[in-house]
Design an enzyme around this catalytic site. Structure first.
Site, PDB file in Angstrom:
ATOM      1  N   GLU A   1       9.849  -7.918  -4.261  1.00 19.62           N
ATOM      2  CA  GLU A   1       9.906  -6.480  -3.953  1.00 19.62           C
ATOM      3  C   GLU A   1       9.802  -6.190  -2.457  1.00 19.62           C
ATOM      4  O   GLU A   1       8.822  -6.581  -1.811  1.00 19.62           O
ATOM      5  CB  GLU A   1       8.776  -5.767  -4.703  1.00 19.62           C
TER       6      GLU A   1
ATOM      7  N   LYS B   1      -0.682  -0.959 -10.430  1.00 18.98           N
ATOM      8  CA  LYS B   1       0.567  -1.724 -10.174  1.00 18.98           C
ATOM      9  C   LYS B   1       0.633  -2.074  -8.690  1.00 18.98           C
ATOM     10  O   LYS B   1       0.991  -3.187  -8.311  1.00 18.98           O
ATOM     11  CB  LYS B   1       1.778  -0.897 -10.614  1.00 18.98           C
TER      12      LYS B   1
ATOM     13  N   HIS C   1       9.881   2.742   3.188  1.00 15.95           N
ATOM     14  CA  HIS C   1      10.993   1.963   2.619  1.00 15.95           C
ATOM     15  C   HIS C   1      12.245   2.123   3.462  1.00 15.95           C
ATOM     16  O   HIS C   1      12.929   1.157   3.780  1.00 15.95           O
ATOM     17  CB  HIS C   1      11.300   2.437   1.187  1.00 15.95           C
TER      18      HIS C   1
ATOM     19  N   ASP D   1      -1.593 -18.597 -13.466  1.00 21.16           N
ATOM     20  CA  ASP D   1      -1.063 -17.854 -14.610  1.00 21.16           C
ATOM     21  C   ASP D   1      -1.263 -16.354 -14.373  1.00 21.16           C
ATOM     22  O   ASP D   1      -2.341 -15.814 -14.612  1.00 21.16           O
ATOM     23  CB  ASP D   1      -1.836 -18.335 -15.857  1.00 21.16           C
TER      24      ASP D   1
HETATM   25  P1  HMG Z   1       4.814   1.408   9.773  1.00 27.98           P
HETATM   26  O1  HMG Z   1       3.656   2.195  10.283  1.00 27.98           O
HETATM   27  O2  HMG Z   1       6.148   2.011   9.919  1.00 27.98           O
HETATM   28  O3  HMG Z   1       4.780  -0.054  10.377  1.00 27.98           O
HETATM   29  O4  HMG Z   1       4.559   1.085   8.250  1.00 27.98           O
HETATM   30  P2  HMG Z   1       5.077  -0.534  11.868  1.00 27.98           P
HETATM   31  O5  HMG Z   1       6.550  -0.689  12.035  1.00 27.98           O
HETATM   32  O6  HMG Z   1       4.340   0.342  12.840  1.00 27.98           O
HETATM   33  O7  HMG Z   1       4.379  -1.997  11.863  1.00 27.98           O
HETATM   34  C1  HMG Z   1       2.973  -2.122  11.733  1.00 27.98           C
HETATM   35  C2  HMG Z   1       2.670  -3.472  11.096  1.00 27.98           C
HETATM   36  O8  HMG Z   1       3.079  -3.469   9.716  1.00 27.98           O
HETATM   37  C3  HMG Z   1       3.415  -4.644  11.718  1.00 27.98           C
HETATM   38  O9  HMG Z   1       2.770  -5.097  12.863  1.00 27.98           O
HETATM   39  C4  HMG Z   1       3.382  -5.653  10.589  1.00 27.98           C
HETATM   40  O10 HMG Z   1       2.127  -6.252  10.478  1.00 27.98           O
HETATM   41  C5  HMG Z   1       3.633  -4.749   9.394  1.00 27.98           C
HETATM   42  P3  HMG Z   1       3.593  -5.974  13.974  1.00 27.98           P
HETATM   43  O11 HMG Z   1       3.937  -7.267  13.362  1.00 27.98           O
HETATM   44  O12 HMG Z   1       4.813  -5.158  14.322  1.00 27.98           O
HETATM   45  O13 HMG Z   1       2.590  -6.071  15.076  1.00 27.98           O
HETATM   46  N1  HMG Z   1       5.092  -4.622   9.183  1.00 27.98           N
HETATM   47  C6  HMG Z   1       5.862  -5.601   8.735  1.00 27.98           C
HETATM   48  N2  HMG Z   1       5.598  -6.854   8.354  1.00 27.98           N
HETATM   49  C7  HMG Z   1       6.608  -7.606   7.898  1.00 27.98           C
HETATM   50  N3  HMG Z   1       7.884  -7.158   7.845  1.00 27.98           N
HETATM   51  C8  HMG Z   1       8.200  -5.923   8.226  1.00 27.98           C
HETATM   52  C9  HMG Z   1       7.172  -5.077   8.688  1.00 27.98           C
HETATM   53  N4  HMG Z   1       7.129  -3.801   9.112  1.00 27.98           N
HETATM   54  C10 HMG Z   1       5.854  -3.547   9.421  1.00 27.98           C
HETATM   55  N5  HMG Z   1       9.463  -5.511   8.166  1.00 27.98           N
HETATM   56  C11 HMG Z   1       4.917   0.002   6.141  1.00 27.98           C
HETATM   57  C12 HMG Z   1       5.539   0.460   7.465  1.00 27.98           C
HETATM   58  C13 HMG Z   1       5.999  -0.465   5.240  1.00 27.98           C
HETATM   59  C14 HMG Z   1       3.951  -1.136   6.466  1.00 27.98           C
HETATM   60  C15 HMG Z   1       4.111   1.221   5.559  1.00 27.98           C
HETATM   61  O14 HMG Z   1       4.981   2.291   5.392  1.00 27.98           O
HETATM   62  C16 HMG Z   1       3.482   0.893   4.216  1.00 27.98           C
HETATM   63  O15 HMG Z   1       2.473   0.216   4.129  1.00 27.98           O
HETATM   64  N6  HMG Z   1       4.034   1.438   3.108  1.00 27.98           N
HETATM   65  C17 HMG Z   1       3.577   1.137   1.755  1.00 27.98           C
HETATM   66  C18 HMG Z   1       4.562   0.213   1.109  1.00 27.98           C
HETATM   67  C19 HMG Z   1       4.166  -0.245  -0.259  1.00 27.98           C
HETATM   68  O16 HMG Z   1       3.083  -0.043  -0.745  1.00 27.98           O
HETATM   69  N7  HMG Z   1       5.112  -0.917  -0.884  1.00 27.98           N
HETATM   70  C20 HMG Z   1       4.958  -1.466  -2.197  1.00 27.98           C
HETATM   71  C21 HMG Z   1       6.103  -1.049  -3.051  1.00 27.98           C
HETATM   72  S1  HMG Z   1       5.861   0.593  -3.647  1.00 27.98           S
HETATM   73  C22 HMG Z   1       4.925   0.266  -5.061  1.00 27.98           C
HETATM   74  O17 HMG Z   1       5.349  -0.494  -5.871  1.00 27.98           O
HETATM   75  C23 HMG Z   1       3.500   0.628  -5.175  1.00 27.98           C
HETATM   76  C24 HMG Z   1       3.076   2.067  -5.294  1.00 27.98           C
HETATM   77  O18 HMG Z   1       3.727   2.774  -6.294  1.00 27.98           O
HETATM   78  C25 HMG Z   1       1.595   1.934  -5.592  1.00 27.98           C
HETATM   79  C26 HMG Z   1       0.895   3.247  -5.733  1.00 27.98           C
HETATM   80  O19 HMG Z   1       1.528   4.227  -6.134  1.00 27.98           O
HETATM   81  O20 HMG Z   1      -0.349   3.241  -5.469  1.00 27.98           O
HETATM   82  C27 HMG Z   1       3.311   2.774  -4.001  1.00 27.98           C
END
Ligand code: HMG
Length: 424
Positions: A82, A261, A376, A277
């Protein structure tokens, strides 16, 4: 394994990341070779692990760096299909590290087996007869699996509960480094003839329970609210919303399911990477989330206004293993254990719970501020910018331009990059 420079790790190619891991000295020579040569699970081994095998299915194996857990830094291997899960974990790890990292408590580490008896003519008499022979029964179960006793484990307790027309015998077992499913099943089956004789009833089944309430682990962390926003008032407001999100998952099972989740986005990824597992871990944790009769969120967040921090806590069953099962058969699983410093089962359980809490923090933070889609879309824009060939300083401006587009694709990304270069 501290103070390594991980910034920009996300922007590197897989080969550059492997080179960096080698440079950091995080892996033994053998594991480095497995990564370098992309050694996969041999088909002959796969054919021994499951039935009717014709091929294998690959999944991304990633690293979420810099988790500070109980004062030690770990780089967590994550297997997930994901997008944004690993980014969110890395992001949360960074924030939580700044506020002191995670602390964990492993409450116990025992598995529970059960023998369900039915048609017991007198439940009270059967209970008394079985309890009278408790020491004998515990030793009988140990004799069915003597090697675990030699390793310091074995049966620990036996108790009974009548439930409707069943009389259920429970036995707790210290399984040491193994998850212990086979071991406990063998032990429970060995008890059946004696239990039938003592109860004058019949055994319906003898099996391990995945509701591992004697294998609980807690993870705690805190985040300074200045990480939520530079603006003090906004940070305060976001902290309040994050705590409300945590409460919502306590009162509404529809939300609790999604909340959990998100936690399992992290937990499953590390459980899979370490060859464990994941169905067992999921089943146990979801049962635990419903322990008072309503399905609830596994984590809790509170706001300490005076200290300007939000505090996260999560307790859940984590009967994880570092030996046995398919661990040791899959070369990439060996890399995962090596990367973690070959932790024991208690240490691994602590890391998994910490990752789950980190993942939950990132999701709640996103949900209660920008919304989940913004992250995303930003990630998608970033990867399109990199695919189009944007260099370090070009990525930021190109991402901004891409985010203004109605439909992002590689063609648009390339065209916008060309335009940016012409303008500069
Ligand atoms: P941002 O503030 O835009 O991140 O957040 P950034 O570009 O400022 O980067 C900050 C740091 O995030 C980076 O530091 C990395 O550590 C990491 P740096 O290395 O630049 O010094 N980071 C990354 N690491 C690897 N690959 C990348 C990357 N980009 C940033 N491409 C972020 C962006 C996506 C982190 C933020 O928006 C976030 O945490 N969103 C949540 C995403 C999430 O939870 N996804 C799971 C899927 S959705 C789901 O299934 C669950 C859910 O339904 C659960 C719920 O409802 O409770 C949401």
């Amino acid at each position: 394994m501290t103070n390594l420079k991980w910034t920009g790790f996300a922007k590197k190619s897989p080969q550059e990341r492997i080179d960096l891991i080698r440079e950091f000295g995080l892996l033994k020579e053998e594991s480095q070779e497995i990564l370098q040569q992309q050694k996969k699970l041999p088909l002959e081994t796969a054919n021994q692990m499951a039935e009717n095998v014709v091929s294998e299915l690959s999944l991304p194996f990633a690293i979420a760096p810099d988790f500070l857990v109980n004062g030690k830094t770990y780089h967590l291997p994550m297997v997930t299909e994901e997008p944004s899960v690993v980014a969110a974990a890395s992001f949360a790890a960074k924030m939580i590290k700044r506020s002191g990292g995670f602390t964990t408590t492993v409450h116990n580490r025992q598995m529970i087996g059960q023998v369900a008896l039915f048609e017991v003519p007198n439940v009270d008499e059967a209970t008394a007869s079985i309890l009278e022979k408790k020491a004998f029964l515990l030793s009988l179960a140990n004799q069915a699996h003597p090697s675990i006793v030699k390793r310091g484990g074995g049966t620990r307790n036996l108790w009974l509960e009548p439930k409707e027309d069943f009389l259920i015998v429970y036995v707790s077992v210290d399984t040491q480094e193994a998850m212990g499913a086979n071991m406990v099943n063998t032990m429970m089956e060995a008890l059946v003839p004696s239990l039938e004789e003592l109860s004058q009833g019949q055994s319906l089944m003898a099996i391990l329970s995945n509701y591992a309430t004697e294998s609980l682990v807690s993870a705690d962390c805190q985040v300074n609210i200045s990480s939520l926003s530079r603006n003090k008032e906004e940070a305060h407001h976001l902290a309040q919303k994050l705590v409300m999100a945590s409460r919502l998952a306590q009162v509404d099972s529809y939300r609790a399911s999604t909340h959990n989740k998100g936690i399992f986005n992290g937990i499953d990824a590390l459980v899979m990477a370490t060859g464990n597992d994941w169905r067992a871990i999921e089943a146990g944790a979801h049962a635990y989330a419903s322990r008072d009769g309503q399905y609830r969120g596994l984590s809790h967040w509170s706001y300490d206004e005076e200290a300007a921090t939000i505090k996260g806590h999560m307790t859940l069953p984590m009967p994880i293993a570092t030996r046995g099962g398919s661990i040791g058969l899959n070369p990439t699983v060996q890399v995962a254990h090596d990367l973690l410093g070959n932790p024991n089962a208690k240490e691994l359980a602590s890391l998994i719970a910490s990752l789950g809490l980190a993942q939950n923090f990132a999701a709640l933070k996103a949900l209660t501020s920008t919304g989940i889609q913004a992250g995303h879309m930003k990630l998608q824009a970033k990867s399109l910018a990199l695919l189009a060939g944007a260099k370090d300083k070009e990525v930021g401006p190109l991402v901004q331009e891409l985010l203004k587009e109605k439909h992002m694709n590689l063609e648009t990304s390339k065209a916008l990059l060309q335009k940016l270069r012409q303008e500069n």
